[in-house]
Design a protein around this motif. Structure first.
Motif, PDB file in Angstrom:
ATOM      1  N   VAL A 156       2.047  -0.274  -5.185  1.00 41.02           N
ATOM      2  CA  VAL A 156       1.762  -0.094  -3.763  1.00 41.02           C
ATOM      3  C   VAL A 156       0.475  -0.814  -3.398  1.00 41.02           C
ATOM      4  CG1 VAL A 156       1.080   1.597  -2.000  1.00 41.02           C
ATOM      5  CG2 VAL A 156       2.998   2.098  -3.533  1.00 41.02           C
ATOM      6  N   ASP A 157       0.486  -1.528  -2.285  1.00 42.90           N
ATOM      7  CA  ASP A 157      -0.737  -2.096  -1.733  1.00 42.90           C
ATOM      8  C   ASP A 157      -1.435  -0.977  -0.961  1.00 42.90           C
ATOM      9  OD1 ASP A 157      -2.706  -3.374  -0.202  1.00 42.90           O
ATOM     10  OD2 ASP A 157      -1.520  -5.210  -0.016  1.00 42.90           O
ATOM     11  N   SER A 158      -2.504  -0.451  -1.523  1.00 44.67           N
ATOM     12  CA  SER A 158      -3.157   0.738  -0.959  1.00 44.67           C
ATOM     13  C   SER A 158      -3.802   0.485   0.399  1.00 44.67           C
ATOM     14  CB  SER A 158      -4.198   1.279  -1.938  1.00 44.67           C
ATOM     15  OG  SER A 158      -5.198   0.322  -2.196  1.00 44.67           O
ATOM     16  N   ASP A 159      -3.935  -0.771   0.795  1.00 43.10           N
ATOM     17  CA  ASP A 159      -4.448  -1.088   2.120  1.00 43.10           C
ATOM     18  C   ASP A 159      -3.337  -1.199   3.157  1.00 43.10           C
ATOM     19  OD1 ASP A 159      -7.162  -1.185   1.404  1.00 43.10           O
ATOM     20  OD2 ASP A 159      -6.932  -3.230   0.651  1.00 43.10           O
ATOM     21  N   LYS A 160      -2.106  -0.961   2.719  1.00 40.87           N
ATOM     22  CA  LYS A 160      -0.959  -1.115   3.616  1.00 40.87           C
ATOM     23  C   LYS A 160      -0.066   0.126   3.527  1.00 40.87           C
ATOM     24  CE  LYS A 160      -0.936  -6.160   3.094  1.00 40.87           C
ATOM     25  NZ  LYS A 160      -0.132  -7.353   2.701  1.00 40.87           N
ATOM     26  N   ILE A 161      -0.607   1.256   3.956  1.00 40.31           N
ATOM     27  CA  ILE A 161       0.139   2.510   3.917  1.00 40.31           C
ATOM     28  C   ILE A 161       0.282   3.058   5.335  1.00 40.31           C
ATOM     29  CG2 ILE A 161       0.179   4.896   3.086  1.00 40.31           C
ATOM     30  CD1 ILE A 161      -1.324   3.965   0.621  1.00 40.31           C
ATOM     31  N   GLY A 162       1.502   3.417   5.688  1.00 42.14           N
ATOM     32  CA  GLY A 162       1.780   4.034   6.970  1.00 42.14           C
ATOM     33  C   GLY A 162       2.489   5.358   6.778  1.00 42.14           C
ATOM     34  N   ILE A 163       2.680   6.084   7.855  1.00 41.95           N
ATOM     35  CA  ILE A 163       3.441   7.324   7.787  1.00 41.95           C
ATOM     36  C   ILE A 163       4.470   7.341   8.914  1.00 41.95           C
ATOM     37  CG2 ILE A 163       1.559   8.616   6.715  1.00 41.95           C
ATOM     38  CD1 ILE A 163       1.113  10.030   9.410  1.00 41.95           C
ATOM     39  N   LEU A 164       5.510   8.161   8.717  1.00 39.73           N
ATOM     40  CA  LEU A 164       6.546   8.349   9.727  1.00 39.73           C
ATOM     41  C   LEU A 164       6.877   9.833   9.787  1.00 39.73           C
ATOM     42  CD1 LEU A 164       9.662   6.126  10.361  1.00 39.73           C
ATOM     43  CD2 LEU A 164       9.875   8.619  10.373  1.00 39.73           C
ATOM     44  N   GLY A 165       6.754  10.426  10.961  1.00 40.34           N
ATOM     45  CA  GLY A 165       7.047  11.841  11.140  1.00 40.34           C
ATOM     46  C   GLY A 165       8.181  12.036  12.122  1.00 40.34           C
ATOM     47  N   ILE A 166       9.117  12.897  11.752  1.00 42.27           N
ATOM     48  CA  ILE A 166      10.289  13.169  12.582  1.00 42.27           C
ATOM     49  C   ILE A 166      10.179  14.578  13.148  1.00 42.27           C
ATOM     50  CG2 ILE A 166      12.820  13.228  12.648  1.00 42.27           C
ATOM     51  CD1 ILE A 166      12.644  11.572   9.950  1.00 42.27           C
ATOM     52  N   CYS A 167      10.463  14.730  14.430  1.00 43.38           N
ATOM     53  CA  CYS A 167      10.463  16.034  15.091  1.00 43.38           C
ATOM     54  C   CYS A 167       9.082  16.686  14.936  1.00 43.38           C
ATOM     55  CB  CYS A 167      11.594  16.894  14.528  1.00 43.38           C
ATOM     56  SG  CYS A 167      11.845  18.498  15.316  1.00 43.38           S
ATOM     57  N   GLY A 168       9.017  17.912  14.401  1.00 39.50           N
ATOM     58  CA  GLY A 168       7.740  18.599  14.270  1.00 39.50           C
ATOM     59  C   GLY A 168       6.742  17.858  13.410  1.00 39.50           C
ATOM     60  N   PHE A 169       7.233  17.032  12.480  1.00 39.37           N
ATOM     61  CA  PHE A 169       6.304  16.260  11.652  1.00 39.37           C
ATOM     62  C   PHE A 169       5.857  14.985  12.351  1.00 39.37           C
ATOM     63  CE2 PHE A 169       7.258  19.476   8.758  1.00 39.37           C
ATOM     64  CZ  PHE A 169       6.172  19.532   7.907  1.00 39.37           C
ATOM     65  N   GLY A 170       6.409  14.711  13.528  1.00 34.50           N
ATOM     66  CA  GLY A 170       5.798  13.726  14.399  1.00 34.50           C
ATOM     67  C   GLY A 170       4.477  14.238  14.925  1.00 34.50           C
ATOM     68  N   GLY A 171       4.454  15.530  15.317  1.00 32.38           N
ATOM     69  CA  GLY A 171       3.196  16.144  15.740  1.00 32.38           C
ATOM     70  C   GLY A 171       2.182  16.193  14.623  1.00 32.38           C
ATOM     71  N   SER A 178      -5.065  10.897  13.192  1.00 30.16           N
ATOM     72  CA  SER A 178      -6.359  11.024  13.861  1.00 30.16           C
ATOM     73  C   SER A 178      -7.496  11.273  12.877  1.00 30.16           C
ATOM     74  CB  SER A 178      -6.315  12.147  14.902  1.00 30.16           C
ATOM     75  OG  SER A 178      -6.282  13.423  14.291  1.00 30.16           O
ATOM     76  N   ARG A 179      -7.179  11.766  11.671  1.00 27.01           N
ATOM     77  CA  ARG A 179      -8.265  12.092  10.735  1.00 27.01           C
ATOM     78  C   ARG A 179      -8.233  11.310   9.427  1.00 27.01           C
ATOM     79  NH1 ARG A 179      -6.726  18.245   8.705  1.00 27.01           N
ATOM     80  NH2 ARG A 179      -5.618  17.673   6.795  1.00 27.01           N
ATOM     81  N   ASP A 180      -7.096  10.687   9.105  1.00 30.38           N
ATOM     82  CA  ASP A 180      -6.986   9.950   7.838  1.00 30.38           C
ATOM     83  C   ASP A 180      -7.025   8.458   8.122  1.00 30.38           C
ATOM     84  OD1 ASP A 180      -6.341   8.843   5.364  1.00 30.38           O
ATOM     85  OD2 ASP A 180      -5.038  10.529   4.829  1.00 30.38           O
ATOM     86  N   THR A 181      -8.179   7.846   7.867  1.00 36.22           N
ATOM     87  CA  THR A 181      -8.378   6.438   8.202  1.00 36.22           C
ATOM     88  C   THR A 181      -7.612   5.497   7.282  1.00 36.22           C
ATOM     89  OG1 THR A 181     -10.380   6.408   6.823  1.00 36.22           O
ATOM     90  CG2 THR A 181     -10.663   6.883   9.179  1.00 36.22           C
ATOM     91  N   ARG A 182      -7.054   6.020   6.191  1.00 34.83           N
ATOM     92  CA  ARG A 182      -6.252   5.192   5.290  1.00 34.83           C
ATOM     93  C   ARG A 182      -4.878   4.897   5.874  1.00 34.83           C
ATOM     94  NH1 ARG A 182      -6.062   8.993   0.332  1.00 34.83           N
ATOM     95  NH2 ARG A 182      -5.470  10.328   2.088  1.00 34.83           N
ATOM     96  N   ILE A 183      -4.449   5.689   6.850  1.00 33.61           N
ATOM     97  CA  ILE A 183      -3.159   5.478   7.508  1.00 33.61           C
ATOM     98  C   ILE A 183      -3.319   4.332   8.495  1.00 33.61           C
ATOM     99  CG2 ILE A 183      -1.437   6.491   9.048  1.00 33.61           C
ATOM    100  CD1 ILE A 183      -2.230   9.244   7.851  1.00 33.61           C
ATOM    101  N   LYS A 184      -2.615   3.251   8.227  1.00 31.45           N
ATOM    102  CA  LYS A 184      -2.793   2.050   9.049  1.00 31.45           C
ATOM    103  C   LYS A 184      -1.812   1.972  10.213  1.00 31.45           C
ATOM    104  CE  LYS A 184      -6.177   0.318   6.632  1.00 31.45           C
ATOM    105  NZ  LYS A 184      -6.351   1.322   5.580  1.00 31.45           N
TER     106      LYS A 184
END
Length: 377
Positions: A156-171, A178-184
């Motif tokens: 994994v390229d640790s500088d290229k990490i994103g997240i995807l949240g569906i429904c309640g995990f979108g919230g 907003s708090r994890d600066t590693r999430i690009k």
């Protein structure tokens, strides 16, 4: 006349000698429990032909061991580092359902993708034997723990990490970003703000109830937690609470969704039923398919907002919602609170809330792929 308040819980092998990845060599997290994992393929979708898969364990900062399904391109070469995406949701679902489908598809498009069960649900662990609970803090942390795991992996390229949240995990994803600066980069699909929906109800276009009803619900929940202590067990919970004209709360439901759909059901109930309670999306470990939340689960959501710091997000954000989704206003309101320069709200024509769980002809995967490729760089 009854005022209906809906708690929306309805939303190690080495590298092959050829240099192409067989089973990946995972960098483990030593503190993670050796939870026994399901070995058979028990997903609600088929594994893509160009994708490989293996189970993983990792730990969050509360000491809870999480279980995930790692999807990756079969042609991943030794020494290659790819961008990665951590995926969870919908609220009350498991990784064998929608989040796994998204991970499978994104891996087929060249990403490392990790679909995981949140704390206290699915195959993931919890503290003290408690099950079927959720928390805005713990579940936000689950996303960051998934980022920890991905960042440790050699592929994994640790500088290229994103997240995807569906429904309640979108919230939860809004909160995590907003708090994890590693999430690009963050993608929210059919977003639900669970703090808002539990604390103020779900209406057709906004909040369903005010301070008076909120106090009634809080009183019910706090009495329920006292009953748990007196009875030395955690009672099964609720799907809906009805507050009658005398101000009395009436919890209802043995399972989150009915075993049989009633005649002339509410359209939203029908949508959730058709996903979770039929072969289309049913999974035995899913709370929404086969269980019910702990009775006091909503408590922590009643006084903690998920989007308080949304205006500080400067990472790239893509919010996706169905044109006909009852939850569309959650995405619109979240989008309005974002102040970053790279934000987009994509409304999918003729799609409802649950269409974006698994209907691949409606899920805009091309857009999601291009968004991550443009912003994980």
């Amino acid at each position: 006349m009854l005022n209906k308040i809906i708690f929306s819980a309805v939303c190690m092998a080495v590298l092959a000698s050829s240099g192409v990845a067989g089973e990946l060599k995972i960098t483990p997290e030593p503190q993670a429990k050796q939870i026994k994992l399901e070995s058979k393929w028990d997903k609600t979708f088929k594994l893509a032909q160009n994708v490989a898969h293996q189970k993983v364990r990792f730990i969050n900062r509360f000491g809870i061991t999480l279980v995930g399904d790692l999807y990756y391109p079969k042609k991943l070469k030794m020494g290659q580092k790819l961008p990665a995406i951590a995926i969870s949701g919908p609220f009350g679902a498991v990784k064998e359902q929608s989040s796994g489908l998204y991970a499978n598809e994104l891996a087929s498009r060249g990403f490392i993708a990790l679909a995981f069960d949140p704390s206290y649900t699915g195959e993931s662990d919890g503290a003290g034997g408690v099950r079927n609970v959720a928390s805005p803090d713990i579940n936000t942390e689950d996303f960051s723990a998934a980022v920890d795991f991905l960042a440790l992996q050699s592929f994994v390229d640790s500088d290229k990490i994103g997240i995807l949240g569906i429904c309640g995990f979108g919230g939860m994803g809004v909160n995590a970003t907003s708090r994890d600066t590693r999430i690009k980069a963050f993608v929210g699909v059919s977003l639900y703000d669970m703090s808002r929906s539990m604390g103020h109800g779900v209406g057709e276009n906004g909040d369903a109830y005010g301070k008076k009803e909120r106090k009634i619900v809080l009183n019910y929940l706090n009495n329920a937690r006292l009953d748990d202590i007196k009875n030395a067990k955690y009672a099964g919970g609720l799907h809906e609470i009805y507050v009658d004209e005398k101000g009395v709360a009436h919890p209802e439901a043995k399972t989150l969704l009915p075993e049989v759909l009633p005649a002339n059901p509410h359209p939203v109930l029908k949508q959730f039923y058709e996903y979770y309670r039929t072969p289309r999306g049913f999974h035995e470990r899913s709370i929404n398919s086969n269980g019910i939340w702990n009775a006091t689960m909503p408590l922590s959501f009643m006084s903690i907002k998920m989007d308080d710091y949304a205006d500080e997000i400067d990472q790239s954000v893509l919010l996706i919602a169905g044109q006909n989704a009852h939850s569309l206003y959650f995405s619109k309101d979240a989008y309005a609170k974002l102040k970053g320069q790279n934000k987009e709200l994509l409304i999918v024509p003729n799609a409802n809330h649950t269409d974006l769980y698994d209907q691949k002809d409606k899920i805009p995967f091309d857009k999601i792929e291009s968004f991550y490729k443009a912003n994980l760089k």
